[in-house]
Design an enzyme around this catalytic site. Structure first.
Site, short mmCIF file in Angstrom:
data_model
loop_
_atom_site.label_atom_id
_atom_site.label_comp_id
_atom_site.label_asym_id
_atom_site.label_seq_id
_atom_site.Cartn_x
_atom_site.Cartn_y
_atom_site.Cartn_z
N ASP A 124 -1.23 -1.73 -3.90
CA ASP A 124 -2.59 -1.78 -3.35
C ASP A 124 -3.11 -0.34 -3.18
O ASP A 124 -2.43 0.50 -2.56
CB ASP A 124 -2.51 -2.49 -1.98
CG ASP A 124 -3.87 -2.83 -1.42
OD1 ASP A 124 -4.81 -3.02 -2.20
OD2 ASP A 124 -3.97 -2.94 -0.17
N SER A 147 0.85 -1.20 0.00
CA SER A 147 0.00 0.00 0.00
C SER A 147 0.89 1.25 0.00
O SER A 147 2.11 1.15 0.19
CB SER A 147 -0.88 0.01 1.25
OG SER A 147 -0.06 0.22 2.40
N ASP A 199 -7.04 3.17 -7.63
CA ASP A 199 -8.31 3.26 -6.92
C ASP A 199 -8.84 4.69 -7.01
O ASP A 199 -8.52 5.55 -6.20
CB ASP A 199 -8.11 2.85 -5.45
CG ASP A 199 -9.42 2.90 -4.68
OD1 ASP A 199 -10.45 3.30 -5.28
OD2 ASP A 199 -9.43 2.55 -3.49
N ASP A 207 -5.29 -8.42 4.92
CA ASP A 207 -4.26 -7.68 5.65
C ASP A 207 -4.51 -7.76 7.15
O ASP A 207 -3.68 -8.22 7.93
CB ASP A 207 -4.24 -6.22 5.17
CG ASP A 207 -3.10 -5.43 5.79
OD1 ASP A 207 -2.32 -6.01 6.57
OD2 ASP A 207 -2.99 -4.22 5.52
N HIS A 239 -11.88 -6.84 -1.84
CA HIS A 239 -11.09 -6.18 -0.78
C HIS A 239 -11.77 -6.40 0.56
O HIS A 239 -12.91 -6.85 0.62
CB HIS A 239 -11.00 -4.67 -1.06
CG HIS A 239 -10.01 -4.33 -2.12
ND1 HIS A 239 -8.86 -3.63 -1.85
CD2 HIS A 239 -9.98 -4.61 -3.44
CE1 HIS A 239 -8.18 -3.47 -2.97
NE2 HIS A 239 -8.84 -4.06 -3.96
N SER A 277 -10.64 -9.89 5.28
CA SER A 277 -10.17 -10.60 6.49
C SER A 277 -11.37 -11.19 7.21
O SER A 277 -12.45 -10.59 7.24
CB SER A 277 -9.42 -9.63 7.41
OG SER A 277 -8.08 -9.50 6.98
#
Ligand code: G3H
Ligand code: 13P
Ligand code: ZN
Length: 309
Positions: free
Chosen positions: A82, A50, A104, A256, A211, A214
């Site tokens: 990212d 990122s 993005d 992440d 995205h 998690s």
């Protein structure tokens, strides 16, 4: 083998009904833990950086570490930016040898998102690099941006064909109810599989990215809370939902927060058990193994990409 793009990985993942894990990296121990897991499970990998990771570690250092992983294991590994938010950031990563970038521009209006994405795609494709873009807006925290639930927006399936045709992008991140961070759902977790299905119909054989994926394992929340942390109410995406998405058009699943929690829980417990230790290898070593364990679990039980390298 040099670093690879995600093109072939996604083609195989789409056809095989599984997804590739895209894990965020900021330091050597995390990279090594992820790579050890992928090696043991013979899995392809996307390691992603990122802009926060760039600031923390310097992209050149991270790239050299990822190249070391390729040399050490021979695994197909893609190095991905990212949440790149500008053309200049994407260009810099491409110049530094990344094989994939995300632009993005999802916070811009649709036409502006297309314009910015198209510019990145043209530059990236000229340099043999693939591009991910985003349509719709996830809630949650990423780097300096904190998107409130009210500002989040599901992807509109009616926009995806035009977006992909006009930008030439290689994969598309969509918003179906996941969000960044460890506090994803206040009530029952719910993903809009109907949107994913519609997007899949309108973009046949096209890789979709999830995205904020998690799953925030409760045993990690408990360890963190037991050893002085404070994460009550942390809740992620149930793993059976991720597995289902991986059998559909989703070819890349971003993780992440789970790795951060594995590292933090391990180190908190380590210092509670060993208050007099001060050699970083003594706690970073177990943290690295905790990353390896959780990534192995994801590869085998969530992504289904074991033995696909
Ligand atoms: O989606 C964001 C990733 O979890 C990266 O987080 O911006 O804090 O490095 P970061
Ligand atoms: P999590 O916060 O759910 O791990 O999502 C990570 C991500 O989407 C990185 O781009
Ligand atoms: Zn993300």
């Amino acid at each position: 083998m040099p670093l690879v793009t995600s093109k072939e990985m996604f083609e195989k993942a789409y056809a095989g009904g599984y997804a590739i894990g895209a894990f965020n990296v900021n330091n050597m121990e995390t990279i090594q833990g992820i790579v050890m897991a992928a090696q043991e499970e013979n899995a392809p990998l996307i390691l992603q950086v990122s802009s926060g990771a760039r600031k923390y570690a310097n992209p050149l250092y991270l790239k050299k570490l990822v190249e070391a992983a390729v040399e050490d294991t021979g695994l197909p590994i893609c190095l991905h930016l990212d949440h790149g938010d500008t053309f200049e950031l994407c260009k810099d990563c491409i110049e530094k040898g990344f094989t994939s970038v995300m632009i993005d521009a999802s916070h811009h209006a649709f036409s502006e998102n297309i314009k910015i994405t198209r510019r990145v795609v043209e530059y990236a494709h000229d340099h043999g690099v693939v591009v991910e873009a985003e349509l719709g807006r996830l809630a949650g925290i990423e780097d300096a941006v904190n998107v409130s639930d009210a500002d989040a927006a599901y992807t509109d399936p009616d926009q995806v064909q035009e977006f992909v045709a006009k930008t030439g992008v290689d994969s598309l991140a969509i918003a179906i109810g996941t969000s960044h961070g460890a506090f994803k759902f206040k009530g029952e977790p719910r993903l809009r599989f109907d949107i994913l299905e519609e997007v899949g119909k309108r973009l046949p054989n096209f890789p979709i990215v999830l995205h904020g994926a998690s799953s925030v394992p409760q045993h990690l929340v408990e360890i963190i809370n037991q050893y002085g942390g404070n994460m009550p109410g942390a809740r992620g995406v149930p793993e059976d939902m991720l597995r289902k998405a991986a059998t559909m058009a989703v070819c890349k699943i971003n993780i992440d927060s789970d790795l951060r929690m594995a590292v933090t829980g391990t180190i908190r417990k380590y210092f509670s058990d060993n208050p007099s230790h001060f050699d970083p290898r003594q706690y970073l070593g177990p943290a690295r193994l905790a990353v390896k364990e959780i990534v192995k679990h994801k590869i085998v039980n969530v992504l289904g990409c074991n033995n696909k390298a």
